[in-house]
Write an enzyme that holds these catalytic residues in place. Structure first.
Site, short mmCIF file in Angstrom:
data_model
loop_
_atom_site.label_atom_id
_atom_site.label_comp_id
_atom_site.label_asym_id
_atom_site.label_seq_id
_atom_site.Cartn_x
_atom_site.Cartn_y
_atom_site.Cartn_z
N HIS A 1 29.75 45.89 44.28
CA HIS A 1 31.05 45.66 44.92
C HIS A 1 31.24 44.16 45.09
O HIS A 1 30.86 43.56 46.10
CB HIS A 1 31.12 46.38 46.26
N HIS B 1 34.25 41.14 44.04
CA HIS B 1 35.54 40.80 43.43
C HIS B 1 35.39 39.46 42.72
O HIS B 1 35.04 38.46 43.35
CB HIS B 1 36.63 40.71 44.49
N ARG C 1 46.63 30.74 37.31
CA ARG C 1 47.94 30.93 36.68
C ARG C 1 47.90 31.12 35.18
O ARG C 1 48.84 31.63 34.59
CB ARG C 1 48.83 29.72 36.98
N ASP D 1 40.75 46.75 39.53
CA ASP D 1 41.34 47.08 40.83
C ASP D 1 42.82 47.32 40.58
O ASP D 1 43.54 46.41 40.17
CB ASP D 1 41.11 45.89 41.79
N GLY E 1 43.17 46.18 48.58
CA GLY E 1 44.44 45.81 49.21
C GLY E 1 44.52 46.30 50.64
O GLY E 1 43.50 46.55 51.28
N HIS F 1 38.42 51.50 47.92
CA HIS F 1 38.15 50.88 49.21
C HIS F 1 38.62 51.86 50.28
O HIS F 1 39.80 52.26 50.28
CB HIS F 1 38.93 49.57 49.37
N GLU G 1 37.41 50.74 55.66
CA GLU G 1 37.19 49.32 55.96
C GLU G 1 38.24 48.91 56.99
O GLU G 1 37.96 48.80 58.18
CB GLU G 1 37.31 48.49 54.68
N ASP H 1 30.95 41.62 48.34
CA ASP H 1 32.42 41.72 48.39
C ASP H 1 33.08 40.45 47.81
O ASP H 1 33.50 40.46 46.66
CB ASP H 1 32.89 41.99 49.82
ZN ZN Z 1 36.19 44.78 48.33
#
Ligand code: ZN
Length: 342
Positions: A25, A27, A80, A144, A176, A203, A206, A284
Site C-alpha cells: 500500500h 501511492h 503536469r 486508483d 480519496g 481504502h 480510514e 501509504d
Molecule cells: Zn492509501
C-alpha cells in the site's frame, strides 16, 4: 572502492533497514522524494506557499484528514507532463530499492491528472519505463480509480487501464474522500474489474468507520482492505476479517499523521495481529508522512511490543497477501529466509 562504500553503508544500517521487505500500500505520488518534487515546483515557476525546500517540507504536516487531501491535491499540481512522471518514478524506485524493499504494489491515480490533459495509458507507459530502470525492486501497479470522480469516470479509467495491463498493472483500488464517497456505487465497476482478472482493494475504515469496510466486502467483494483501521468499531467485522482471511493493508504512521488514531500506542494493529487477522505493514505516502517501512517496523517493536519473529511474520503475511502467483510468493519467501539480514 564503490563496493566498499556500499558495504560500509549497509553495515551501518539497522536490522529494520537491512531486512528484505515488501510493500502493498504505497501511492506513487505520495512517495516522491522531496528534492525531486522541489525540482518540479521550480520547473513550474515556484509556489508562494513553498518558497524553499524547508518550507516545502513543512507543508507535509497536517491538521486532519481533509488537510492531508488538500495537500495531496496541491502537490499533484506539479505533475503536469509525462516527463514529470518519468523523473519521479525512477526516483521513487531508487528510494525503495535503497531500503531493501524488494517487491511493491504501488497505486497511481490517473484521473488526478486528466485536468492537465494527461491520458491514462501514456501516463502508465511513462511510469513503467522508469520503474524498469531499477531492477533491484519489482514494482507492480495498482490503478486508483479515485472515488471522488464517481463510478462513471472509474469505469472509463478501468477500461483504459485494462488495455495497458501488460505494463504491469495487476489491480485496482479506490482512494480519496472515503467519508463522502462510500463504496457501494462502485459495485459494478469492481464486478467488471474482477471479470477482467484484475485484483481488487479499496481504502476503507480510514476516514470512515466499520460500515465502509462492510461495504467494501459485501458490495465490492475486495481481495484486500486498504487500512481497515476502524474495523474495531464492530466486533463481528473483526471476526469476519479473521475467518475469511481478508488481508488488511495497514499503515500505522499514516493513521497517526492524519489523525485517524491519536497515537501509535492506541493503534489497533497489535490487537488485530493477535486475533489472527492477516495484517501487512505499509507506509501509504512515505514522503508526505516522513515515514519509511523500516521506521514502521522499529515503532511496532518499540511502541507495540512486536518481537522480531512477529515482524518477520508480518513481512511473510505481506508476501502471502501479494498479488503474485503462488509459485512467485514461495520463491520470494524462500529468498527472504535465505537473506543474511533475515
Ligand atoms: Zn492509501
Amino acid at each position: 572502492m564503490v563496493e566498499n562504500i556500499a558495504t560500509t553503508r549497509k553495515s551501518k544500517m539497522s536490522w529494520f533497514e537491512r531486512v528484505p521487505k515488501v510493500e502493498l500500500h504505497l501511492h506513487l505520488e505520495g512517495a516522491i522524494p522531496h528534492d525531486a518534487l522541489w525540482e518540479l515546483v521550480q520547473k513550474y515557476g515556484g509556489d508562494p506557499s513553498a518558497p524553499d525546500l524547508e518550507a516545502l517540507e513543512r507543508k507535509f504536516e497536517y491538521r486532519d484528514f481533509p488537510h492531508f487531501i488538500e495537500t495531496w491535491v496541491w502537490k499533484n499540481r506539479f505533475l503536469r507532463e509525462y516527463e514529470d512522471f518519468t523523473s519521479i518514478s525512477e526516483a521513487v524506485a531508487r528510494d525503495l530499492a535503497g531500503q531493501n524493499i524488494r517487491y511493491v504494489e504501488a497505486f497511481f491515480s490517473p484521473s488526478d491528472f486528466f485536468r492537465h490533459g494527461l491520458g491514462t495509458q501514456k501516463l502508465t507507459e511513462a511510469i513503467r519505463i522508469d520503474l524498469s530502470r531499477v531492477p533491484e525492486v519489482e514494482v507492480a501497479l495498482v490503478a486508483d480509480l479515485v472515488r471522488d470522480s464517481g463510478p462513471e469516470k472509474a469505469a472509463v479509467t478501468l477500461a483504459e487501464v485494462n488495455e495497458v495491463r501488460d505494463l504491469g498493472v495487476v489491480g485496482i483500488g479506490i482512494g480519496g474522500l472515503e467519508q463522502h464517497f462510500p463504496p457501494e456505487p462502485f459495485e459494478a465497476v469492481y464486478e467488471k474489474a474482477r471479470g477482467l482478472g484484475l485484483h481488487t482493494s479499496a481504502h476503507a475504515g480510514e476516514a470512515a468507520g466499520a460500515a465502509s469496510i462492510w461495504g467494501a466486502i459485501r458490495s465490492l467483494r475486495v481481495d484486500r482492505i486498504g487500512h481497515g483501521t476502524r474495523a474495531e468499531e464492530d466486533e463481528a467485522l473483526l471476526d469476519y476479517l479473521a475467518e475469511h482471511r481478508i488481508p488488511l493493508e495497514m499503515c500505522p504512521i499514516s493513521n497517526v499523521r492524519t489523525g485517524v488514531v491519536n497515537s501509535l500506542e492506541e493503534h489497533p494493529i497489535r490487537r488485530y495481529f493477535e486475533r489472527g487477522i492477516i495484517v501487512t505493514i505499509n507506509t501509504d505516502d512515505p514522503k508526505m508522512f516522513g515515514n519509511s517501512l523500516a521506521e514502521e517496523f522499529r515503532l511496532l517493536e518499540g511502541k507495540l511490543g512486536f518481537s522480531r519473529d512477529e515482524i518477520r511474520s508480518c513481512i511473510l503475511q505481506g508476501i502471502q497477501a501479494a498479488w503474485l502467483s503462488e509459485d512467485r510468493k514461495q520463491r520470494l519467501a524462500e529468498a527472504f529466509r535465505r537473506d543474511p539480514a533475515w
